[in-house]
Design an enzyme around this catalytic site. Sequence first.
Site, PDB file in Angstrom:
ATOM      1  N   SER A  45       0.848  -1.202   0.000  1.00 11.66           N
ATOM      2  CA  SER A  45       0.000   0.000   0.000  1.00 11.66           C
ATOM      3  C   SER A  45       0.880   1.246   0.000  1.00 11.66           C
ATOM      4  O   SER A  45       0.420   2.343  -0.303  1.00 11.66           O
ATOM      5  CB  SER A  45      -0.915   0.015   1.233  1.00 11.66           C
ATOM      6  OG  SER A  45      -0.173  -0.210   2.417  1.00 11.66           O
ATOM      7  N   LYS A 112       4.396 -11.606   3.198  1.00 12.41           N
ATOM      8  CA  LYS A 112       2.978 -11.799   2.863  1.00 12.41           C
ATOM      9  C   LYS A 112       2.855 -11.946   1.344  1.00 12.41           C
ATOM     10  O   LYS A 112       3.432 -11.145   0.596  1.00 12.41           O
ATOM     11  CB  LYS A 112       2.161 -10.608   3.363  1.00 12.41           C
ATOM     12  CG  LYS A 112       0.682 -10.695   2.986  1.00 12.41           C
ATOM     13  CD  LYS A 112      -0.184  -9.791   3.819  1.00 12.41           C
ATOM     14  CE  LYS A 112      -0.142  -8.318   3.440  1.00 12.41           C
ATOM     15  NZ  LYS A 112      -0.589  -8.038   2.059  1.00 12.41           N
ATOM     16  N   GLU A 114       0.093 -12.500  -1.824  1.00 17.78           N
ATOM     17  CA  GLU A 114      -1.293 -12.464  -2.275  1.00 17.78           C
ATOM     18  C   GLU A 114      -1.571 -13.635  -3.215  1.00 17.78           C
ATOM     19  O   GLU A 114      -0.676 -14.044  -3.965  1.00 17.78           O
ATOM     20  CB  GLU A 114      -1.566 -11.168  -3.067  1.00 17.78           C
ATOM     21  CG  GLU A 114      -1.581  -9.933  -2.222  1.00 17.78           C
ATOM     22  CD  GLU A 114      -2.061  -8.703  -2.993  1.00 17.78           C
ATOM     23  OE1 GLU A 114      -2.565  -8.843  -4.138  1.00 17.78           O
ATOM     24  OE2 GLU A 114      -1.926  -7.600  -2.447  1.00 17.78           O
ATOM     25  N   GLU A 181      -9.035  -9.877   3.127  1.00 15.71           N
ATOM     26  CA  GLU A 181      -9.379  -8.469   2.883  1.00 15.71           C
ATOM     27  C   GLU A 181     -10.700  -8.370   2.120  1.00 15.71           C
ATOM     28  O   GLU A 181     -10.896  -9.070   1.109  1.00 15.71           O
ATOM     29  CB  GLU A 181      -8.255  -7.795   2.067  1.00 15.71           C
ATOM     30  CG  GLU A 181      -8.561  -6.339   1.731  1.00 15.71           C
ATOM     31  CD  GLU A 181      -7.361  -5.569   1.188  1.00 15.71           C
ATOM     32  OE1 GLU A 181      -6.251  -6.139   1.105  1.00 15.71           O
ATOM     33  OE2 GLU A 181      -7.570  -4.378   0.849  1.00 15.71           O
TER      34      GLU A 181
HETATM   35  O1  KIV Z   1      -0.352  -3.448   1.506  1.00 17.82           O
HETATM   36  C1  KIV Z   1      -1.100  -3.387   2.482  1.00 17.82           C
HETATM   37  O2  KIV Z   1      -1.158  -2.409   3.212  1.00 17.82           O
HETATM   38  C2  KIV Z   1      -1.960  -4.530   2.759  1.00 17.82           C
HETATM   39  C3  KIV Z   1      -3.074  -4.317   3.730  1.00 17.82           C
HETATM   40  C4  KIV Z   1      -4.165  -3.556   3.097  1.00 17.82           C
HETATM   41  C5  KIV Z   1      -3.551  -5.586   4.292  1.00 17.82           C
HETATM   42  O3  KIV Z   1      -1.779  -5.570   2.198  1.00 17.82           O
END
Ligand code: KIV
Length: 265
Positions: A45, A112, A114, A181
């Site tokens: 983000s 993380k 996706e 999400e």
């Molecule tokens: O990139 C991010 O901030 C995220 C959150 C919205 C979970 O993946």
Amino acid sequence: MRKSVIDLHAMHARGEKIAMLTCYDSSFARVLENAGVDVLLVGDSLGMVVQGHDSPLPVSVEDVAYHTRCVVRGSQNVFILADMPFGSSQITPQETFRNAAELMRAGAQMVKIEGGKAMAPTIEFLVSRGIPVCAHVGLTPQSVHQVGGFKVQGRDEAAAERIIEASRVLEAAGASMLLMEAVPRALADRLCDAVSIPTIGIGASPRCSGQVLVIYDMLGLGAYIPPRFVRPFIRETGSIEEAVQLYVAEVKAGRFPGPEHCYSS
Ligand code: KIV
């Protein structure tokens, strides 16, 4: 000493909620850690809220590594989760490992990733070589052009089943945590029942083991219309420190998210 993945699993086991926020620099890292946040997510983000793009797609591994190093320097105890940005985990497991290793060298304790079931072999490859992984399902912003916008996912039964099945497969592949999400609350509750690893919600359900928000959203600084799941905590308090303390208290007490922050089917 920093919290570890074992600590997060222990919190989940004893029903203690995990408070997570995104963070991109050392000053915020210090404030968030002092306010009691458990996990700092160096999210892609940052492409939108720091770099000013309209999606996370332009963010590179180098960008995430740079911001991870900044966040690590500003904190001592908090757990550090770093996002694998667009294009860094989709080619081969080997290339994904190389990219994840750069984030781990920058100080991340988990990455993380996706995506759905297709990411299972990659997650298995990383986990079997010492890199803990948080799987991210539901709305996956890196697929914004495929799903036609930042939209709630899993609204019909077939789509909901696909997300549940993917979550089970990703847990079986070794994911240590599941972030969901923008999914309907009923689906989020089913996901919490479907897996035994800690679940982190954003636009999901208070049933999740923890919650996350983009820090700039909860401080009312987003340049876009905030999604339903954002509670601008800053408006209820007088300072950033108090806003973050309130967020932590509300997550820990299971009061955030309220029904007004969740999606119906
Ligand atoms: O990139 C991010 O901030 C995220 C959150 C919205 C979970 O993946």
